[in-house]
Design an enzyme around this catalytic site. Structure first.
Site, mmCIF file in Angstrom:
data_model
loop_
_atom_site.group_PDB
_atom_site.id
_atom_site.type_symbol
_atom_site.label_atom_id
_atom_site.label_comp_id
_atom_site.label_asym_id
_atom_site.label_seq_id
_atom_site.Cartn_x
_atom_site.Cartn_y
_atom_site.Cartn_z
ATOM 1 N NE ARG A 130 20.030 -4.480 -20.040
ATOM 2 C CZ ARG A 130 20.253 -4.891 -18.814
ATOM 3 N NH1 ARG A 130 20.282 -6.174 -18.536
ATOM 4 N NH2 ARG A 130 20.447 -4.026 -17.852
ATOM 5 N N GLY B 268 19.722 2.123 -13.337
ATOM 6 C CA GLY B 268 18.650 1.184 -12.994
ATOM 7 C C GLY B 268 17.287 1.759 -12.694
ATOM 8 N N GLY C 30 25.700 0.548 -13.526
ATOM 9 C CA GLY C 30 27.032 0.754 -12.941
ATOM 10 C C GLY C 30 27.969 1.468 -13.899
ATOM 11 C CE LYS D 32 21.941 0.368 2.068
ATOM 12 N NZ LYS D 32 22.592 -0.933 1.973
HETATM 13 P P1 AMP Z 1 19.249 2.865 -5.763
HETATM 14 O O1 AMP Z 1 19.371 1.459 -6.291
HETATM 15 O O2 AMP Z 1 20.281 3.233 -4.761
HETATM 16 O O3 AMP Z 1 19.066 3.867 -6.864
HETATM 17 O O4 AMP Z 1 17.923 2.868 -4.912
HETATM 18 C C1 AMP Z 1 16.660 2.695 -5.483
HETATM 19 C C2 AMP Z 1 15.751 2.202 -4.413
HETATM 20 O O5 AMP Z 1 15.673 3.153 -3.397
HETATM 21 C C3 AMP Z 1 14.345 1.965 -4.904
HETATM 22 O O6 AMP Z 1 14.088 0.584 -4.846
HETATM 23 C C4 AMP Z 1 13.501 2.736 -3.907
HETATM 24 O O7 AMP Z 1 12.380 1.995 -3.462
HETATM 25 C C5 AMP Z 1 14.456 2.978 -2.766
HETATM 26 N N1 AMP Z 1 14.070 4.143 -1.986
HETATM 27 C C6 AMP Z 1 13.862 5.393 -2.423
HETATM 28 N N2 AMP Z 1 13.431 6.184 -1.425
HETATM 29 C C7 AMP Z 1 13.371 5.427 -0.320
HETATM 30 C C8 AMP Z 1 12.974 5.679 1.030
HETATM 31 N N3 AMP Z 1 12.581 6.876 1.411
HETATM 32 N N4 AMP Z 1 13.019 4.639 1.880
HETATM 33 C C9 AMP Z 1 13.422 3.422 1.481
HETATM 34 N N5 AMP Z 1 13.811 3.126 0.224
HETATM 35 C C10 AMP Z 1 13.779 4.110 -0.666
#
Ligand code: AMP
Length: 419
Positions: free
Chosen positions: A35, A377, A400, A221
């Site tokens: 950064r 991220g 974000g 999620k």
């Molecule tokens: P996000 O911050 O919503 O982009 O989520 C990223 C995170 O989702 C990473 O830390 C991944 O380890 C997690 N992730 C991706 N696929 C899965 C899965 N099948 N089960 C649990 N966590 C997951």
């Protein structure tokens, strides 16, 4: 709108808002200075013109002054990178910063202490009693908003012009990212080079689309990606659903997902999104198989199964080979690509295959002329982990901020300069 290239900083003092929110180890050594390096072109342009710089940044999420989040820990590194001895001001609501800023000579740099040491930066009340009444909360909020303006005005008083190079905080209406711009004329406020590149990349994804346009949405999620998915449905040709979100969709469609991550309160929403996609003619691409594990661990036992037939006690931690084929085929045939979120738990080496395959397909499509934007991220961590960052068109520094921009929201940090 003013641009940094057109502006001659000779003899001027510039307040530059950067994002020096870098990770530090327990001895306050910087573990990743990306950064800081990202802001160097802007800082060097100003100094090269014969201007001087007042740097403002946040570090972490302090609730007040604390040694842990002091920017003094990064001062020497910034000096080294710039090749200029950087001065430091602890206190900039008192006299120290005003005096130091006033004395700055062309080519000199003053780094201000962490802007978030002051509640006014974020404009949120601090130290409210837990049992504060609604009236007390409202009064505290009103008071901080008033003093936030004074704070922004004070920061602005140090400089002749304002440069915002902190895309990572562009979605926040903070004193130094947005409010401060009011105190500069249209010709005296501008984006820095990094911010300019980010805004251009987002505009290209939103407004200058070469088709087919494919978005790959991964991560954990649905709930955290819902607005962006909805907005993308009116723009993309293909929407690939990957990562943990997969299982909410699979369950909603009647599949058996074992112990896979799932948001049970979002099953109807998943079906609604599928319906909306159909109505808009968007090709929703879902996983057909998964690499499953008997525990959430890198050394779990694994097997490949249909995504709809995951046994109890097992969970999907990455996509399977059939899905990889489908996803990468769609990606290779795309001309605009947005990637946000891994296809699996890429932090575990045994579950990186899908994310790597997606990243490699994006690099291939980019070689064949596609525009690819990776951001938010974890996808950035992913392309860096696999050494693919140089092969995509643009890796955004904004998490974000990038997502909100793609959701179609106006970012205060951008609006403050553009208006
Ligand atoms: P996000 O911050 O919503 O982009 O989520 C990223 C995170 O989702 C990473 O830390 C991944 O380890 C997690 N992730 C991706 N696929 C899965 C899965 N099948 N089960 C649990 N966590 C997951």
């Amino acid at each position: 709108m003013q641009t940094i290239d057109n502006f001659n900083f000779a003899g001027k003092k510039a307040f530059v808002r950067v994002d020096f929110n870098v990770p530090l180890d327990e001895n306050f050594n910087i573990t990743d200075d990306t950064r800081i390096r990202a802001a160097l072109p802007t800082l060097k342009k100003i100094l090269g013109d014969g201007g001087s710089v007042i740097i403002g940044s946040h570090l972490g999420r302090p609730k007040g002054p604390t040694d842990k989040f002091s920017l003094k820990h990064i001062k020497n590194h910034v000096s080294e990178l710039l090749g200029v001895e950087v001065q430091f001001a602890n206190d900039y609501m008192g006299e120290e910063a005003s005096v130091k800023a006033a004395a700055l000579q062309p080519g000199e740099v003053l780094l201000l202490e962490n802007l978030r040491f002051y509640a006014e930066e974020e404009g949120k009340p601090r130290g409210l009693a837990e049992d504060a009444t609604e009236e007390e909360k409202a009064a505290a909020k009103k008071a901080i908003k008033e003093s936030q303006k004074e704070f922004a005005k004070k920061l602005a008083s140090y400089a002749d012009c304002y440069v915002n190079d902190a895309f990572g905080t562009a979605h926040r209406a903070h004193a130094s990212t947005a409010l401060i711009a009011e105190y500069f004329g249209t010709d005296d406020k501008m984006f820095g080079y990094l911010m300019e590149k980010e805004v251009k990349a987002v505009n290209r994804i939103l407004n200058d689309i070469q088709r087919p346009f494919t978005a790959i949405m991964g991560g954990s999620k649905v709930s955290s990606k819902i607005e962006i998915i909805e907005n993308l449905l009116s723009k993309v040709d293909n929407l690939i659903i990957a990562g943990g979100m997969t299982y909410t969709f699979t369950k909603a469609l009647g599949g058996h997902i074992g112990n896979s991550i799932c948001e049970n309160d979002k099953l109807d929403l998943a079906l609604e999104l599928l319906d909306k996609a159909k109505a808009k003619g968007v090709n929703m691409v879902l996983a057909v198989d998964a690499k499953i594990a008997d525990k959430f661990s890198n050394d779990a036992n694994t097997q490949f199964v249909s995504v709809k037939e995951i046994p109890d006690g097992w969970e999907g931690l990455d996509i399977g080979p059939e899905t990889e084929k489908i996803f990468t085929e769609v990606i290779r045939n795309s001309k605009t690509i947005l990637w946000n979120g891994p296809t699996g738990v890429f932090e575990f080496d045994n579950f990186t295959h899908g994310s790597r395959a997606v990243g490699e397909a994006i690099v291939e499509a980019t070689k064949n002329g596609a525009f690819s934007l990776v951001g938010g991220g974890d996808s950035v961590a992913c392309v860096n982990k696999f050494g693919l960052a140089d092969g995509v068109s643009y890796v955004s520094t904004g998490g974000g901020a990038l997502l909100e921009a793609i959701e179609g929201k106006t970012l205060p940090g951008i609006a403050a300069i553009e208006e």
